[in-house]
Write a protein that holds these residues in place. Structure first.
Motif, PDB file in Angstrom:
ATOM      1  N   MET A 107     -47.031 -15.693  27.561  1.00 38.77           N
ATOM      2  CA  MET A 107     -45.699 -15.537  26.986  1.00 38.77           C
ATOM      3  C   MET A 107     -44.802 -14.805  27.969  1.00 38.77           C
ATOM      4  O   MET A 107     -45.244 -13.897  28.674  1.00 38.77           O
ATOM      5  CB  MET A 107     -45.770 -14.759  25.663  1.00 38.77           C
ATOM      6  N   ILE A 108     -43.546 -15.216  28.008  1.00 36.40           N
ATOM      7  CA  ILE A 108     -42.547 -14.569  28.858  1.00 36.40           C
ATOM      8  C   ILE A 108     -41.426 -14.057  27.962  1.00 36.40           C
ATOM      9  O   ILE A 108     -41.030 -14.721  26.999  1.00 36.40           O
ATOM     10  CB  ILE A 108     -41.976 -15.561  29.890  1.00 36.40           C
ATOM     11  N   TYR A 119     -40.446 -17.236  25.656  1.00 38.37           N
ATOM     12  CA  TYR A 119     -40.914 -18.488  26.257  1.00 38.37           C
ATOM     13  C   TYR A 119     -42.435 -18.494  26.117  1.00 38.37           C
ATOM     14  O   TYR A 119     -43.093 -17.501  26.430  1.00 38.37           O
ATOM     15  CB  TYR A 119     -40.569 -18.565  27.744  1.00 38.37           C
ATOM     16  N   PHE A 120     -42.987 -19.622  25.665  1.00 41.55           N
ATOM     17  CA  PHE A 120     -44.438 -19.729  25.546  1.00 41.55           C
ATOM     18  C   PHE A 120     -44.977 -20.751  26.534  1.00 41.55           C
ATOM     19  O   PHE A 120     -44.289 -21.731  26.869  1.00 41.55           O
ATOM     20  CB  PHE A 120     -44.841 -20.165  24.132  1.00 41.55           C
ATOM     21  N   LYS A 121     -46.214 -20.544  26.953  1.00 39.80           N
ATOM     22  CA  LYS A 121     -46.900 -21.569  27.729  1.00 39.80           C
ATOM     23  C   LYS A 121     -47.091 -22.777  26.806  1.00 39.80           C
ATOM     24  O   LYS A 121     -47.599 -22.655  25.697  1.00 39.80           O
ATOM     25  CB  LYS A 121     -48.236 -21.045  28.233  1.00 39.80           C
ATOM     26  N   THR A 122     -46.686 -23.944  27.258  1.00 38.74           N
ATOM     27  CA  THR A 122     -46.685 -25.139  26.414  1.00 38.74           C
ATOM     28  C   THR A 122     -48.072 -25.477  25.898  1.00 38.74           C
ATOM     29  O   THR A 122     -48.237 -25.878  24.738  1.00 38.74           O
ATOM     30  CB  THR A 122     -46.099 -26.335  27.199  1.00 38.74           C
ATOM     31  N   GLU A 123     -49.099 -25.308  26.725  1.00 34.81           N
ATOM     32  CA  GLU A 123     -50.450 -25.684  26.299  1.00 34.81           C
ATOM     33  C   GLU A 123     -50.935 -24.839  25.124  1.00 34.81           C
ATOM     34  O   GLU A 123     -51.724 -25.306  24.303  1.00 34.81           O
ATOM     35  CB  GLU A 123     -51.426 -25.580  27.468  1.00 34.81           C
ATOM     36  N   LYS A 139     -49.421 -26.532  22.047  1.00 31.84           N
ATOM     37  CA  LYS A 139     -50.049 -27.830  21.783  1.00 31.84           C
ATOM     38  C   LYS A 139     -51.493 -27.674  21.324  1.00 31.84           C
ATOM     39  O   LYS A 139     -51.910 -28.257  20.305  1.00 31.84           O
ATOM     40  CB  LYS A 139     -49.987 -28.703  23.042  1.00 31.84           C
ATOM     41  N   GLN A 140     -52.275 -26.908  22.064  1.00 31.89           N
ATOM     42  CA  GLN A 140     -53.702 -26.803  21.774  1.00 31.89           C
ATOM     43  C   GLN A 140     -53.988 -26.151  20.427  1.00 31.89           C
ATOM     44  O   GLN A 140     -55.002 -26.440  19.783  1.00 31.89           O
ATOM     45  CB  GLN A 140     -54.409 -26.027  22.888  1.00 31.89           C
ATOM     46  N   ASN A 141     -53.091 -25.290  19.979  1.00 36.01           N
ATOM     47  CA  ASN A 141     -53.299 -24.585  18.712  1.00 36.01           C
ATOM     48  C   ASN A 141     -52.480 -25.174  17.565  1.00 36.01           C
ATOM     49  O   ASN A 141     -52.370 -24.570  16.498  1.00 36.01           O
ATOM     50  CB  ASN A 141     -52.998 -23.101  18.898  1.00 36.01           C
ATOM     51  N   VAL A 191     -36.273 -20.478  10.413  1.00 34.51           N
ATOM     52  CA  VAL A 191     -37.685 -20.575  10.813  1.00 34.51           C
ATOM     53  C   VAL A 191     -37.928 -20.017  12.217  1.00 34.51           C
ATOM     54  O   VAL A 191     -39.029 -20.140  12.742  1.00 34.51           O
ATOM     55  CB  VAL A 191     -38.187 -22.042  10.732  1.00 34.51           C
ATOM     56  N   ASP A 192     -36.914 -19.411  12.805  1.00 36.88           N
ATOM     57  CA  ASP A 192     -37.093 -18.804  14.130  1.00 36.88           C
ATOM     58  C   ASP A 192     -38.263 -17.824  14.130  1.00 36.88           C
ATOM     59  O   ASP A 192     -39.021 -17.736  15.096  1.00 36.88           O
ATOM     60  CB  ASP A 192     -35.822 -18.058  14.565  1.00 36.88           C
ATOM     61  N   SER A 193     -38.380 -17.067  13.030  1.00 38.42           N
ATOM     62  CA  SER A 193     -39.443 -16.071  12.959  1.00 38.42           C
ATOM     63  C   SER A 193     -40.820 -16.733  12.951  1.00 38.42           C
ATOM     64  O   SER A 193     -41.784 -16.200  13.505  1.00 38.42           O
ATOM     65  CB  SER A 193     -39.273 -15.183  11.722  1.00 38.42           C
ATOM     66  N   GLU A 194     -40.931 -17.894  12.331  1.00 40.89           N
ATOM     67  CA  GLU A 194     -42.193 -18.618  12.368  1.00 40.89           C
ATOM     68  C   GLU A 194     -42.536 -19.006  13.807  1.00 40.89           C
ATOM     69  O   GLU A 194     -43.691 -18.878  14.237  1.00 40.89           O
ATOM     70  CB  GLU A 194     -42.124 -19.880  11.505  1.00 40.89           C
ATOM     71  N   TYR A 195     -41.534 -19.472  14.523  1.00 38.71           N
ATOM     72  CA  TYR A 195     -41.775 -19.931  15.893  1.00 38.71           C
ATOM     73  C   TYR A 195     -42.271 -18.811  16.805  1.00 38.71           C
ATOM     74  O   TYR A 195     -43.133 -19.030  17.652  1.00 38.71           O
ATOM     75  CB  TYR A 195     -40.491 -20.541  16.468  1.00 38.71           C
ATOM     76  N   VAL A 196     -41.738 -17.608  16.651  1.00 38.60           N
ATOM     77  CA  VAL A 196     -42.162 -16.520  17.542  1.00 38.60           C
ATOM     78  C   VAL A 196     -43.437 -15.829  17.055  1.00 38.60           C
ATOM     79  O   VAL A 196     -44.105 -15.153  17.839  1.00 38.60           O
ATOM     80  CB  VAL A 196     -41.043 -15.466  17.748  1.00 38.60           C
ATOM     81  N   ILE A 197     -43.798 -16.009  15.771  1.00 39.93           N
ATOM     82  CA  ILE A 197     -44.965 -15.315  15.223  1.00 39.93           C
ATOM     83  C   ILE A 197     -46.227 -16.178  15.240  1.00 39.93           C
ATOM     84  O   ILE A 197     -47.316 -15.700  15.570  1.00 39.93           O
ATOM     85  CB  ILE A 197     -44.665 -14.819  13.795  1.00 39.93           C
ATOM     86  N   PHE A 198     -46.113 -17.461  14.910  1.00 40.29           N
ATOM     87  CA  PHE A 198     -47.306 -18.300  14.788  1.00 40.29           C
ATOM     88  C   PHE A 198     -48.157 -18.371  16.065  1.00 40.29           C
ATOM     89  O   PHE A 198     -49.394 -18.432  15.974  1.00 40.29           O
ATOM     90  CB  PHE A 198     -46.924 -19.708  14.344  1.00 40.29           C
ATOM     91  N   PRO A 199     -47.581 -18.349  17.276  1.00 37.52           N
ATOM     92  CA  PRO A 199     -48.435 -18.417  18.473  1.00 37.52           C
ATOM     93  C   PRO A 199     -49.090 -17.085  18.852  1.00 37.52           C
ATOM     94  O   PRO A 199     -49.980 -17.068  19.719  1.00 37.52           O
ATOM     95  CB  PRO A 199     -47.456 -18.853  19.591  1.00 37.52           C
ATOM     96  N   ILE A 200     -48.679 -15.981  18.249  1.00 36.46           N
ATOM     97  CA  ILE A 200     -49.110 -14.652  18.700  1.00 36.46           C
ATOM     98  C   ILE A 200     -50.634 -14.479  18.751  1.00 36.46           C
ATOM     99  O   ILE A 200     -51.153 -13.868  19.696  1.00 36.46           O
ATOM    100  CB  ILE A 200     -48.459 -13.553  17.827  1.00 36.46           C
ATOM    101  N   PRO A 201     -51.412 -14.988  17.785  1.00 32.35           N
ATOM    102  CA  PRO A 201     -52.865 -14.794  17.868  1.00 32.35           C
ATOM    103  C   PRO A 201     -53.502 -15.381  19.137  1.00 32.35           C
ATOM    104  O   PRO A 201     -54.635 -15.012  19.484  1.00 32.35           O
ATOM    105  CB  PRO A 201     -53.384 -15.514  16.619  1.00 32.35           C
ATOM    106  N   TYR A 202     -52.773 -16.275  19.815  1.00 33.52           N
ATOM    107  CA  TYR A 202     -53.336 -16.948  20.991  1.00 33.52           C
ATOM    108  C   TYR A 202     -52.765 -16.407  22.304  1.00 33.52           C
ATOM    109  O   TYR A 202     -53.097 -16.881  23.380  1.00 33.52           O
ATOM    110  CB  TYR A 202     -53.064 -18.454  20.897  1.00 33.52           C
ATOM    111  N   VAL A 203     -51.903 -15.402  22.200  1.00 32.89           N
ATOM    112  CA  VAL A 203     -51.268 -14.819  23.383  1.00 32.89           C
ATOM    113  C   VAL A 203     -52.102 -13.650  23.894  1.00 32.89           C
ATOM    114  O   VAL A 203     -52.363 -12.698  23.166  1.00 32.89           O
ATOM    115  CB  VAL A 203     -49.828 -14.340  23.062  1.00 32.89           C
ATOM    116  N   GLU A 204     -52.495 -13.728  25.139  1.00 30.74           N
ATOM    117  CA  GLU A 204     -53.277 -12.649  25.751  1.00 30.74           C
ATOM    118  C   GLU A 204     -52.473 -11.871  26.785  1.00 30.74           C
ATOM    119  O   GLU A 204     -52.718 -10.680  26.994  1.00 30.74           O
ATOM    120  CB  GLU A 204     -54.544 -13.213  26.399  1.00 30.74           C
ATOM    121  N   THR A 205     -51.523 -12.546  27.427  1.00 27.97           N
ATOM    122  CA  THR A 205     -50.748 -11.889  28.486  1.00 27.97           C
ATOM    123  C   THR A 205     -49.264 -12.103  28.306  1.00 27.97           C
ATOM    124  O   THR A 205     -48.828 -13.133  27.772  1.00 27.97           O
ATOM    125  CB  THR A 205     -51.169 -12.408  29.878  1.00 27.97           C
TER     126      THR A 205
END
Length: 336
Positions: free
Chosen positions: A116-117, A163-167, A170-172, A183-197
């Motif tokens: 994530m950036i 900004y999220f890494k596209t993969e 897609k992968q999740n 739904v902006d909040s959904e977009y920034v929250i749903f990927p968080i469990p998969y963000v490591e850096t």
């Protein structure tokens, strides 16, 4: 060669704004590194024709993706599905970018590999001409962080900065609610469990247009669309409840982020006339909050709201009166 950045444009009846957005992207002079997806959400104006004109000029870089109207979330979902760039960015069709900032960001993406950036962004108030820089002073410039270690310092993540890494998207199978606003909040929250850096760039990129009464964030619109606020609040609570074991810091971050969204919904419910109907809505939402987050009240940022939630039947009316007094004072101060 893979593009460094996919910009997915949520486009619904944006004929007045789309040329400015596309021109600011083109002016960055990085089109060989950028994929632009104009996700046309069933527009009834000349959005389609404008998009086609730009595609003809930049056939390898700018693409029109037509779809039936499904709301902002549906444009994000389609953008993720179609995107091929290394990183993914959503921009609303009535906003634009700082061309110089976009160019600087893209230059850095050559070596970037964070999940994530976060970048700075600008709030631009059309009615007054005021420009407000939104920065992230808790981060060191150009430094990569372990998200699990730093997330307790992040504060509120906003759509314009992320900004999220596209993969990862897609992968999740990240999917946002469709036929729903806010739904902006959904977009920034749903990927968080998969963000490591996480990487922070102190660069202004997104230019967020404000000050138009017709925008969905106007106070009247917030009240008119209260059912959508309630829907998003409930979806986020269900999302948190479905998560597997995560880093304690990440869980705390998700709790705080989701409670902020729920607090906004509570504030809107409190802004209506003092009626039993809205009190019941507050009780239902707070019951759901406590079931997922037992200490939810501790995360509520407004003291008046925390007191009211302690005993809704007893404190609803006094809290409503107090918030109304504060709102009137603020309105008078603004109008001076």
């Amino acid at each position: 060669m893979q593009k460094k950045l996919t910009i997915s444009i949520a486009a619904y009846n944006v004929e007045k704004f789309l040329p400015k957005l596309l021109d600011t992207i083109i002016t960055a002079d990085k089109m060989k590194d950028i994929e632009v997806l104009i996700i046309n959400d069933g527009s009834k104006d000349s959005t389609t024709e404008i998009a086609e004109e730009y595609h003809e000029k930049y056939p390898e870089d700018i693409f029109l993706v037509d779809k039936k109207n499904g709301g902002h979330g549906s444009t994000i979902n389609k953008g993720i599905e179609v995107a091929s760039g290394k990183y993914f960015k959503v921009i609303d069709g009535d906003d634009w970018v700082d061309s110089e900032g976009l160019a600087r960001l893209v230059e850095n993406l050559e070596k970037e590999d964070s999940d994530m950036i976060i970048t700075d962004y600008l709030e631009i108030y059309e009615n007054s001409g005021e420009i407000v820089e939104k920065k992230y002073p808790m981060f060191k410039p150009y430094e990569k962080y372990d998200f699990g270690e730093i997330c307790n310092k992040v504060g509120r993540l906003v759509f314009h900065a992320v900004y999220f890494k596209t993969e990862i998207l897609k992968q999740n199978n990240i999917k946002i609610d469709e036929n729903c606003y806010y739904v902006d909040s959904e977009y920034v929250i749903f990927p968080i469990p998969y963000v490591e850096t996480l990487m922070y760039y102190p660069i202004n990129v997104y230019c967020y247009r404000l000050g138009d009464i017709g925008q969905s964030m106007s106070f009247e619109s917030l009240q008119r669309n209260i059912e959508m606020h309630k829907k998003v609040s409930m979806r986020l609570l269900h999302f948190l409840n479905s998560q597997p074991d995560l880093n304690d810091n990440v869980i705390a971050f998700l709790k705080s982020s989701i409670i902020m969204v729920n607090n906004r919904t509570l504030e809107i419910l409190m802004s209506f006339k003092c009626k039993k109907t809205y009190k019941q809505d507050i009780k239902r939402l707070y019951k759901e909050m406590k079931e997922v987050i037992p200490d939810a009240r501790n995360y509520i940022p407004t003291k008046t709201m925390r007191v009211m939630l302690k005993n809704i039947d007893l404190y609803y009316l006094p809290a409503w009166i107090w918030l109304k007094i504060k709102a009137n004072k603020k309105r008078r101060a603004t109008n001076k």
